[in-house]
Design a protein around this motif. Structure first.
Motif, short mmCIF file in Angstrom:
data_model
loop_
_atom_site.label_atom_id
_atom_site.label_comp_id
_atom_site.label_asym_id
_atom_site.label_seq_id
_atom_site.Cartn_x
_atom_site.Cartn_y
_atom_site.Cartn_z
N PRO A 10 36.61 11.59 9.22
CA PRO A 10 36.20 12.14 7.93
C PRO A 10 36.76 13.53 7.63
N TYR A 23 42.02 25.15 9.99
CA TYR A 23 42.80 23.92 10.26
C TYR A 23 44.28 24.04 9.93
N ASN A 74 41.16 11.61 16.46
CA ASN A 74 40.51 12.81 15.92
C ASN A 74 39.37 12.29 15.06
N ALA A 77 33.96 15.22 12.46
CA ALA A 77 32.56 15.54 12.77
C ALA A 77 31.85 14.41 13.52
N LEU A 101 42.29 19.62 15.94
CA LEU A 101 43.19 20.72 15.54
C LEU A 101 42.65 22.04 16.06
N SER A 102 41.35 22.25 15.86
CA SER A 102 40.73 23.52 16.24
C SER A 102 40.19 23.44 17.67
N ILE A 104 37.29 23.34 19.50
CA ILE A 104 35.87 23.09 19.19
C ILE A 104 34.94 23.90 20.10
N ARG A 111 29.44 21.92 17.86
CA ARG A 111 30.75 21.30 18.06
C ARG A 111 31.13 21.22 19.54
C1 DQA Z 1 37.98 18.66 13.99
C2 DQA Z 1 36.82 19.47 14.58
C3 DQA Z 1 35.48 18.90 14.13
O1 DQA Z 1 34.42 19.69 14.66
C4 DQA Z 1 35.38 18.93 12.62
O2 DQA Z 1 34.16 18.35 12.20
C5 DQA Z 1 36.54 18.28 11.96
C6 DQA Z 1 37.87 18.57 12.48
C7 DQA Z 1 39.35 19.29 14.34
O3 DQA Z 1 40.35 18.58 14.24
O4 DQA Z 1 39.43 20.48 14.66
O5 DQA Z 1 36.42 17.59 10.96
O6 DQA Z 1 37.94 17.35 14.55
#
Ligand code: DQA
Length: 147
Positions: A10, A23, A74, A77, A101-102, A104, A111
């Motif tokens: 999502p 991001y 990926n 959330a 990407l991030s 977490i 997260r």
């Molecule tokens: C994410 C990290 C998740 O916590 C977040 O809800 C995302 C993106 C990432 O790619 O960094 O939607 O998966």
């Protein structure tokens, strides 16, 4: 040829404009192109999907059985909430790399929990869009070592 499913969850369709400070400014279409370029270089085939709906993601994971050798996931959330996605990954028994990407672990406490990590081969996070390249290389290497 080795086949790898890259499955995005999502809100990842909004990459490029969604919180670029977290991001980056790369769009999902850019990432898809990067994945196809990487696939060509390392000699694998990639199927690239994005879906905002948890059940639809479960269906895509089920459909990977018998057609895909590895999954890069990926889950956005849903990573932090979805027992259903965790069960789907363990049910199909396809090696799966969790990707973000991030980083977490450097973000909000909620997260730091991942249901996917419990059943994943490994986790890559914090390298932005380049993480997709790293994940494809890691998966290709893993699958080669199993042959
Ligand atoms: C994410 C990290 C998740 O916590 C977040 O809800 C995302 C993106 C990432 O790619 O960094 O939607 O998966």
């Amino acid at each position: 040829m080795t086949s790898i499913l890259v499955l995005n969850g999502p809100n990842l369709n909004l990459l490029g404009t969604r919180q670029p400070e977290i991001y980056g400014s790369t769009t999902l279409a850019d990432i898809e192109a990067m994945c196809h370029d990487t696939a060509k270089t390392i000699g694998v085939s990639v199927t690239f999907e994005q879906n905002n709906v948890e059940g639809a993601m479960v269906d895509l994971i089920h459909a990977a059985r018998g057609t895909q050798d590895g999954i890069i996931l990926n889950a956005g959330a849903y990573t932090h909430t979805s027992v259903a996605l965790m069960d789907a990954v363990s049910s199909v028994e396809i090696p799966t790399i969790e990707l973000h990407l991030s980083n977490i672990h450097a973000r909000e406490e909620f997260r730091h929990t991942s249901y996917i990590a419990k059943v994943a081969l490994g986790v890559i996070c914090g390298f932005g869009a380049h993480g997709y390249v790293l994940a494809l290389e890691a998966m290709a290497q893993h699958l080669k070592s199993k042959k």
